[in-house]
Scaffold this motif. Structure first.
Motif, PDB file in Angstrom:
ATOM      1  N   LEU A   1       0.837  -1.207   0.000  1.00  0.00           N
ATOM      2  CA  LEU A   1       0.000   0.000   0.000  1.00  0.00           C
ATOM      3  C   LEU A   1       0.869   1.254   0.000  1.00  0.00           C
ATOM      4  O   LEU A   1       1.771   1.399   0.830  1.00  0.00           O
TER       5      LEU A   1
ATOM      6  N   VAL B   1       0.981   5.726  -1.645  1.00  0.00           N
ATOM      7  CA  VAL B   1       0.140   6.845  -2.082  1.00  0.00           C
ATOM      8  C   VAL B   1      -0.116   6.848  -3.583  1.00  0.00           C
ATOM      9  O   VAL B   1      -0.913   7.632  -4.077  1.00  0.00           O
TER      10      VAL B   1
ATOM     11  N   GLU C   1       3.215   4.647  -8.717  1.00  0.00           N
ATOM     12  CA  GLU C   1       4.503   4.943  -9.334  1.00  0.00           C
ATOM     13  C   GLU C   1       5.668   4.534  -8.425  1.00  0.00           C
ATOM     14  O   GLU C   1       5.617   4.710  -7.214  1.00  0.00           O
TER      15      GLU C   1
ATOM     16  N   LYS D   1       7.265   6.842  -5.621  1.00  0.00           N
ATOM     17  CA  LYS D   1       6.469   7.400  -4.529  1.00  0.00           C
ATOM     18  C   LYS D   1       6.734   6.729  -3.192  1.00  0.00           C
ATOM     19  O   LYS D   1       7.285   5.649  -3.122  1.00  0.00           O
ATOM     20  N   GLY D   2       6.313   7.386  -2.123  1.00  0.00           N
ATOM     21  CA  GLY D   2       6.337   6.786  -0.802  1.00  0.00           C
ATOM     22  C   GLY D   2       7.628   6.995  -0.052  1.00  0.00           C
ATOM     23  O   GLY D   2       8.570   7.607  -0.546  1.00  0.00           O
ATOM     24  N   SER D   3       7.662   6.474   1.168  1.00  0.00           N
ATOM     25  CA  SER D   3       8.804   6.654   2.058  1.00  0.00           C
ATOM     26  C   SER D   3       9.939   5.704   1.684  1.00  0.00           C
ATOM     27  O   SER D   3       9.770   4.775   0.885  1.00  0.00           O
TER      28      SER D   3
ATOM     29  N   LEU E   1       9.087   2.106   2.414  1.00  0.00           N
ATOM     30  CA  LEU E   1       8.242   1.454   1.413  1.00  0.00           C
ATOM     31  C   LEU E   1       9.060   1.056   0.195  1.00  0.00           C
ATOM     32  O   LEU E   1       8.873  -0.026  -0.362  1.00  0.00           O
TER      33      LEU E   1
ATOM     34  N   GLU F   1      -2.928   1.356  -4.324  1.00  0.00           N
ATOM     35  CA  GLU F   1      -3.544   2.438  -3.556  1.00  0.00           C
ATOM     36  C   GLU F   1      -4.703   1.875  -2.729  1.00  0.00           C
ATOM     37  O   GLU F   1      -5.135   0.746  -2.948  1.00  0.00           O
ATOM     38  N   GLY F   2      -5.200   2.702  -1.810  1.00  0.00           N
ATOM     39  CA  GLY F   2      -6.259   2.252  -0.911  1.00  0.00           C
ATOM     40  C   GLY F   2      -7.465   1.652  -1.633  1.00  0.00           C
ATOM     41  O   GLY F   2      -8.045   0.670  -1.168  1.00  0.00           O
ATOM     42  N   GLY F   3      -7.816   2.232  -2.776  1.00  0.00           N
ATOM     43  CA  GLY F   3      -9.003   1.757  -3.487  1.00  0.00           C
ATOM     44  C   GLY F   3      -8.859   0.343  -4.030  1.00  0.00           C
ATOM     45  O   GLY F   3      -9.851  -0.362  -4.232  1.00  0.00           O
TER      46      GLY F   3
ATOM     47  N   LEU G   1      -0.518   1.152  11.582  1.00  0.00           N
ATOM     48  CA  LEU G   1      -1.246   2.413  11.746  1.00  0.00           C
ATOM     49  C   LEU G   1      -2.136   2.661  10.529  1.00  0.00           C
ATOM     50  O   LEU G   1      -3.301   3.052  10.650  1.00  0.00           O
ATOM     51  N   VAL G   2      -1.579   2.393   9.347  1.00  0.00           N
ATOM     52  CA  VAL G   2      -2.323   2.573   8.097  1.00  0.00           C
ATOM     53  C   VAL G   2      -3.462   1.553   8.014  1.00  0.00           C
ATOM     54  O   VAL G   2      -4.621   1.905   7.755  1.00  0.00           O
TER      55      VAL G   2
ATOM     56  N   ALA H   1      -6.264   2.280  10.430  1.00  0.00           N
ATOM     57  CA  ALA H   1      -7.053   3.441   9.996  1.00  0.00           C
ATOM     58  C   ALA H   1      -7.968   3.061   8.836  1.00  0.00           C
ATOM     59  O   ALA H   1      -9.137   3.457   8.807  1.00  0.00           O
ATOM     60  N   VAL H   2      -7.448   2.292   7.890  1.00  0.00           N
ATOM     61  CA  VAL H   2      -8.257   1.867   6.738  1.00  0.00           C
ATOM     62  C   VAL H   2      -9.410   0.981   7.208  1.00  0.00           C
ATOM     63  O   VAL H   2     -10.564   1.180   6.832  1.00  0.00           O
TER      64      VAL H   2
END
Lengths: 342, 342
Positions: free
Chosen positions: B185, B187, B190, B193-195, B198, B221-223, B238-239, B242-243
């Motif tokens: 998972l 953002v 691509e 992206k991300g930390s 990740l 992505e979340g979707g 944490l992610v 939250a999801v």
């Protein structure tokens, strides 16, 4: 009021964007929109506007720009090679005070929009980095600003505290809430939970709450986003992006399933009479970004991101959002917040 | 099969848990359940079981324990002061090979369950920390394991890669998928992206994918959780938390709104005839943890967490989940995974 519009970059092409822009201009005779994109193409679209939208054509001003930022482009690409894109030209114009623009709206690549906005406009004094936020519909006809939605990953405590100030300023100035209720997203409401960053952010937010910046409610869980008991929910961009996009995905799936279930139980005709209007409204209410746009906060000027998948109506609402922020001088309200903090 | 049950700790009291347990035992004549809690109380509840549940009473064996772990207790409290709780006694029994228990199920405090499970059972060789996972219902009648759901915050790359192996082993052994589709998972899809965590995790997962551990699909992505195109979605606790919790909140709000909308359009009688059964089923399908329980993965033994808000039926499903994992020897399959990795 003058708003700059990036006509390139939405998934549904520049026609949807120009129609949405025309609708906003047609509704408000004081609104002028500068449309950034390949001039000939923009002119042709304007000339083809149907009535009553065509009535606003004289207040839709084409501004020539080479092309859009590709959807798959990185922020680094945009900064290095994107100077002639419609997005960069729009932001440069907004940053140029002689152009007297009040805000900018784009449905293009988010990473590029954040990076180019930072460069062309700069952040407000005291703000490290911009954040993205949108109002999520909640129970009891309320809404909750969720931020950050992906402009930042790995946010240190200080930045999370900035997000809280931004969200609170937004809820206060745009929605008129006197003392917005702000919380920090965590795995549980207990004080001992979460990462060191979250606990440090909690300490800063308690201090902000104590000086009256907002009504700080401590930690919240994901479910509290929809409870109607919060006005601002703060989290890192990776978390916020995951929550937002999974919510979009779930809402889409749910509406589909409700529809299927009713169609299986009712005759087709009855189903379309009863269920479809309800579902259509629901879909719209539950897809806030597609319909309302997301705000880039912490910049010296107003920038609204319309959803890439937005149709004409979604883009129209993104312009309306920008207009609201202009009316309330959102960057001014934000700047005051930072000055008032200890 | 012998399963240990913590009768303390659900929001709806031990009666709901004992009824759910009795239902599982009544359905499967080979199942014996050891019920951990204050003995007199448990005996009294068993003696009051209605028919047909009472038929299973002889296979519900009370095991004395002082009390439950308080809902607001921290992991540290549970480790220091929780040794006589029903949860700790249950896990100690599961960890004692002479007791010949196959799994444990609790609806109690999650942080305590993770901490006490680690201490009493230990993790599998090579696994740093356990993760929590549940199957989320997705489009096309599929499901996707999401993990971690909150056992860990701030997961380094190595741990995220562990989660992927755990989720893949679960999808493969319990659901019989030959080559589960696994994603990380982020953002955006691509590669840039991300930390840093990740991106490092992505590198490890590409390696795992290359040696055939699973079908690695890169970033999601979340979707994508609800799209039906993935079997395992990996993220920090944490992610994931939250999801999961925002999805629960959204699903609850949505079902309520659909109901209101139909009731406003239809007469009360028609609404209850048409809408309520559909909504009830939907609510159930969309509340996976309340109805299916969540698995603690990476431990040497099988532990299932039932939702704190689970009623009798939810607890019954949590026991069924534990039984499935026993049948497929999930810890054995997980251990093989780690041995096979380069």
């Amino acid at each position: 009021m003058r708003i700059a519009v990036d006509v390139m970059g939405g998934d549904h092409g520049s026609q949807a964007i120009i129609h949405g822009a025309a609708r906003a201009a047609q509704e408000d005779p004081g609104l002028v929109l500068e449309l950034f994109g390949p001039c000939q193409h923009v002119r042709a679209e304007i000339s083809r506007l149907p009535q009553p939208l065509a009535a606003a054509a004289s207040r839709l001003i084409p501004r020539d720009a080479a092309d859009g930022v590709p959807a798959e482009a990185t922020a680094a690409w945009a900064l290095r090679h994107g100077q002639y894109t419609s997005m960069a030209c729009m932001l440069d114009a907004l940053g140029d005070s002689r152009r007297q623009l009040d805000a900018a709206v784009s449905a293009g690549n988010t990473a590029a929009l954040v990076a180019l906005s930072r460069r062309s406009l700069g952040t407000l004094p005291g703000v490290g980095r911009p954040a993205i936020s949108t109002a999520i519909p909640a129970r009891r006809r309320r809404q909750c600003y969720l931020l950050d939605l992906g402009a930042n990953v790995d946010s240190p405590a200080r930045r999370l505290a900035d997000f809280a100030l931004m969200g609170a300023a937004m809820a206060q100035s745009v929605d008129g809430l006197e003392r917005p209720r702000v919380a920090l997203l965590n795995v549980g409401a207990e004080a001992t939970k979460g990462s060191a960053e979250l606990r440090d952010a909690d300490t800063i937010l308690r201090r902000y709450g104590a000086v009256g910046a907002f009504d700080y409610r401590g930690y919240a869980e994901g479910g509290d986003l929809y409870s109607g008991s919060l006005d601002v929910l703060v989290c890192d961009g990776l978390v916020g992006n995951a929550v937002l996009k999974s919510s979009e995905g779930l809402a889409g799936m749910l509406v589909e399933r409700v529809q299927e279930a009713f169609e299986a139980r009712l005759s087709g005709r009855l189903a379309s009479l009863l269920a479809r209007p309800v579902l259509r409204r629901l879909k719209r209410e539950l897809d806030p970004v597609r319909y309302n746009g997301a705000s880039l906060l912490g910049l010296s000027r107003i920038v609204v991101k319309s959803h890439g998948g937005a149709h004409e109506e979604g883009f129209y609402y993104a312009i309306r959002r920008a207009m609201q922020e202009v009316e309330h001088d959102l960057p001014g309200r934000l700047a005051e917040r930072w000055q008032a903090m200890p």
